[in-house]
Design a protein around this motif. Structure first.
Motif, mmCIF file in Angstrom:
data_model
loop_
_atom_site.group_PDB
_atom_site.id
_atom_site.type_symbol
_atom_site.label_atom_id
_atom_site.label_comp_id
_atom_site.label_asym_id
_atom_site.label_seq_id
_atom_site.Cartn_x
_atom_site.Cartn_y
_atom_site.Cartn_z
ATOM 1 N N VAL A 1 0.858 -1.185 0.000
ATOM 2 C CA VAL A 1 0.000 0.000 0.000
ATOM 3 C C VAL A 1 0.894 1.235 0.000
ATOM 4 N N PHE A 2 0.285 2.371 -0.316
ATOM 5 C CA PHE A 2 1.038 3.613 -0.450
ATOM 6 C C PHE A 2 0.380 4.700 0.394
ATOM 7 N N PRO A 3 0.549 4.622 1.719
ATOM 8 C CA PRO A 3 -0.090 5.613 2.592
ATOM 9 C C PRO A 3 0.521 6.993 2.400
ATOM 10 N N THR A 4 -0.255 8.008 2.713
ATOM 11 C CA THR A 4 0.220 9.383 2.586
ATOM 12 C C THR A 4 0.836 9.839 3.905
ATOM 13 N N ALA A 5 1.743 10.769 3.804
ATOM 14 C CA ALA A 5 2.391 11.299 5.001
ATOM 15 C C ALA A 5 1.401 12.122 5.809
ATOM 16 N N ASN A 6 1.572 12.114 7.111
ATOM 17 C CA ASN A 6 0.775 12.939 8.012
ATOM 18 C C ASN A 6 0.926 14.407 7.596
ATOM 19 N N PRO A 7 -0.158 15.108 7.273
ATOM 20 C CA PRO A 7 -0.048 16.522 6.865
ATOM 21 C C PRO A 7 0.673 17.385 7.896
ATOM 22 N N ALA A 8 0.557 17.022 9.170
ATOM 23 C CA ALA A 8 1.239 17.803 10.209
ATOM 24 C C ALA A 8 2.748 17.715 10.066
ATOM 25 N N VAL A 9 3.258 16.580 9.583
ATOM 26 C CA VAL A 9 4.698 16.435 9.362
ATOM 27 C C VAL A 9 5.143 17.351 8.233
ATOM 28 N N LEU A 10 4.389 17.355 7.137
ATOM 29 C CA LEU A 10 4.739 18.218 5.998
ATOM 30 C C LEU A 10 4.677 19.686 6.398
ATOM 31 N N GLU A 11 3.717 20.042 7.228
ATOM 32 C CA GLU A 11 3.606 21.423 7.704
ATOM 33 C C GLU A 11 4.833 21.809 8.527
ATOM 34 N N GLN A 12 5.261 20.921 9.414
ATOM 35 C CA GLN A 12 6.430 21.217 10.235
ATOM 36 C C GLN A 12 7.697 21.317 9.395
ATOM 37 N N LEU A 13 7.806 20.499 8.343
ATOM 38 C CA LEU A 13 8.987 20.547 7.483
ATOM 39 C C LEU A 13 9.139 21.898 6.793
ATOM 40 N N ASN A 14 8.043 22.606 6.644
ATOM 41 C CA ASN A 14 8.077 23.912 5.989
ATOM 42 C C ASN A 14 8.371 25.054 6.947
ATOM 43 N N ASN A 15 8.511 24.752 8.245
ATOM 44 C CA ASN A 15 8.684 25.816 9.232
ATOM 45 C C ASN A 15 9.702 25.394 10.292
ATOM 46 N N LEU A 16 10.976 25.304 9.885
ATOM 47 C CA LEU A 16 11.996 24.878 10.833
ATOM 48 C C LEU A 16 13.367 25.382 10.422
ATOM 49 N N ASP A 17 14.324 25.190 11.329
ATOM 50 C CA ASP A 17 15.700 25.595 11.067
ATOM 51 C C ASP A 17 16.601 24.420 10.714
ATOM 52 N N CYS A 18 16.205 23.215 11.131
ATOM 53 C CA CYS A 18 17.097 22.074 10.949
ATOM 54 C C CYS A 18 16.319 20.773 10.874
ATOM 55 N N ILE A 19 16.688 19.926 9.922
ATOM 56 C CA ILE A 19 16.145 18.569 9.807
ATOM 57 C C ILE A 19 17.230 17.597 10.253
ATOM 58 N N VAL A 20 16.873 16.656 11.112
ATOM 59 C CA VAL A 20 17.833 15.691 11.636
ATOM 60 C C VAL A 20 17.386 14.274 11.295
ATOM 61 N N TYR A 21 18.284 13.516 10.691
ATOM 62 C CA TYR A 21 18.094 12.072 10.534
ATOM 63 C C TYR A 21 18.891 11.445 11.667
ATOM 64 N N ALA A 22 18.208 10.913 12.654
ATOM 65 C CA ALA A 22 18.874 10.476 13.880
ATOM 66 C C ALA A 22 19.581 9.137 13.703
ATOM 67 N N MET A 23 20.449 8.837 14.675
ATOM 68 C CA MET A 23 21.080 7.520 14.704
ATOM 69 C C MET A 23 20.024 6.475 15.032
#
Length: 459
Positions: free
Chosen positions: A298-320
């Motif tokens: 299946v191909f679920p869609t991303a949580n809209p709240a996640v996409l909203e936060q990605l548009n309003n931040l200073d840093c994206i972190v891919y954690a260990m």
């Protein structure tokens, strides 16, 4: 301490009210919001001593274990953090809840909520200990202790005031009611997490994962500007699958990373405790049996709240953490790669200190390639593929000093990544080399300080 290896280069709070689920009759086993502590009807906001210089905002892609200690330490630097977590965990008591009651996995989300929860007062600590408690491994002892907790006479309730007690017990009782109603399924309480049971009860009652997270966040007093976001907002049961380069398909997050043969024992995450994969992982994807008898992609869609936060931040972190079962499940969804590639903010990969079953033989550039392929959906549906370059997703690496993962400078440079910063580390007797937490937070703070100064200079 940190050093460069390669050289220079709102959350809107609503009033705390949840209507009764239309399908839920009023009963002693249904939660009553009238019992919720009145001081929570309006959530507290963290104070900022200097409003002209707000705390930096981050979004972290992680799983429920490796980043937990960092999440707790990170609060001392900034509370403006959106923690994005997968909903595909299928181990331990989470698997038992999903098996009997269905729905998404809540274990990773519960784990992060507890790490972010307040423990500054005796009552806050008591609530944290209650929701973080696990039942014994022996099924009969576990069931006996569970009844003692849900009936309110367990010692874990000591220090929890009546309003909190009535609210938490209401959702635990509702969870118990849902189990009893499914008499054809025998629920095993072995090693069960009380927080998971509370969370599942709230999700089923509200018929909303987001509402359950909001309730849990308020009960555990998470800072109001810290968010815990499921990468997929769903009430469906989802299974993570992976395809290996030799064509093998593996179903289930635990089967991919830490096979347990159905055991309810705590998962041993040391790389030496699990057999090697027959081939490297090519891609991860989602599967479901909703609407059909057999699991299908299946191909679920991303949580809209996640996409909203990605548009309003200073840093994206891919954690260990587990690369393919903790990080990549959040990256392969439609909209995630598109949004990240469009941003010009800091994009930081925190490299693991040791190899595991999923990344045996990987160098640093292999991690970058795996993340790029996931965000580009390189090996998924051809109609959904992107062709962005690695540097559009990652521009900085943090690596633990003396870590096992080779830092292949030339390959990283060919990927457009030149900023690699070595951070002090310690040796954990169970998992090997890990970051020294204070040094890691300081390195992140220094990066953000430089980035924000550069942004001001541009203006």
């Amino acid at each position: 301490m940190a050093e460069s290896l390669l050289g220079p280069t709102s959350w809107k709070i609503l009033p705390f009210y949840f209507p009764r689920s239309p399908s839920t009759p009023a009963s002693s086993s249904s939660p009553s919001m009238a019992s919720f502590p009145s001081h929570h009807h309006q959530c507290r906001c963290s104070s900022n001593p200097n409003p002209n210089h707000p705390q930096p905002s981050l979004l972290v892609f992680s799983g429920g274990t490796a980043f937990n200690g960092v999440a707790e330490e990170l609060k001392n630097f900034t509370t403006r953090v959106a923690h994005v977590l997968p909903v595909s965990d299928d181990g331990g008591s989470t698997a038992e809840i999903v098996r009997v009651l269905g729905g998404p996995a809540v274990g990773d989300i519960r784990s992060r909520c507890l790490r972010l929860s307040d423990h500054s007062t005796a009552e806050a600590q008591a609530v944290r200990e209650l929701l973080g408690h696990r039942l014994p491994l022996d099924p009969q002892r576990a069931k006996s202790e569970w009844y003692s907790i849900v009936e309110g006479d367990h010692s874990l309730w000591i220090g929890v005031s009546k309003p909190y007690r009535e609210t938490i017990r209401a959702f635990l009782a509702y969870f118990q009611n849902q189990i009893v109603r499914r008499s054809d399924e025998s629920f095993c309480f072995s090693n069960g997490s009380i927080g998971n049971f509370f969370f599942a009860g709230a999700r089923i009652f509200f018929q909303s994962l987001d509402a359950a997270i909001f309730l849990f966040s308020r009960v555990s007093e998470i800072p109001s500007d810290s968010l815990v976001l499921p990468v997929i907002s769903t009430n469906d049961r989802l299974t993570l699958g992976c395809e290996l380069w030799d064509g093998t398909i593996i179903r289930g997050q635990n089967e991919i990373s830490h096979p347990t043969s159905g055991s309810m024992d705590p998962i041993k995450k040391e790389s030496s405790s699990t057999p090697a994969l027959p081939s490297r992982i090519k891609r991860v994807f989602y599967m479901s049996s909703e609407g059909k008898n057999l699991l299908h992609e299946v191909f679920p869609t991303a949580n809209p709240a996640v996409l909203e936060q990605l548009n309003n931040l200073d840093c994206i972190v891919y954690a260990m953490g587990s690369l393919f079962t903790s990080i990549c499940p959040s990256l392969v969804l439609l909209g995630i790669g598109e949004t990240i590639s469009s941003r010009s903010c800091l994009k930081v990969l925190m490299l693991n200190g040791t190899h595991d079953r999923e990344t045996s033989g990987f160098s640093a550039s292999c991690f970058v390639t795996a993340i790029t392929d996931a965000l580009n959906r390189t090996y998924g549906d051809p109609c959904n593929r992107l062709q962005n370059l690695p540097r559009q997703y990652i521009n900085t690496l943090l690596v633990p000093r003396d870590g096992e993962i080779p830092i292949d400078k030339d390959h990283l440079a060919s990927q457009g990544i030149y900023e690699v910063i070595v951070v002090d580390s310690i040796r954990d007797p169970k998992v090997g080399i890990i970051y020294d937490l204070k040094s890691l937070i300081q390195a992140l703070a220094d990066l953000l300080s430089s980035y924000l100064k550069s942004q001001v200079a541009k203006v």
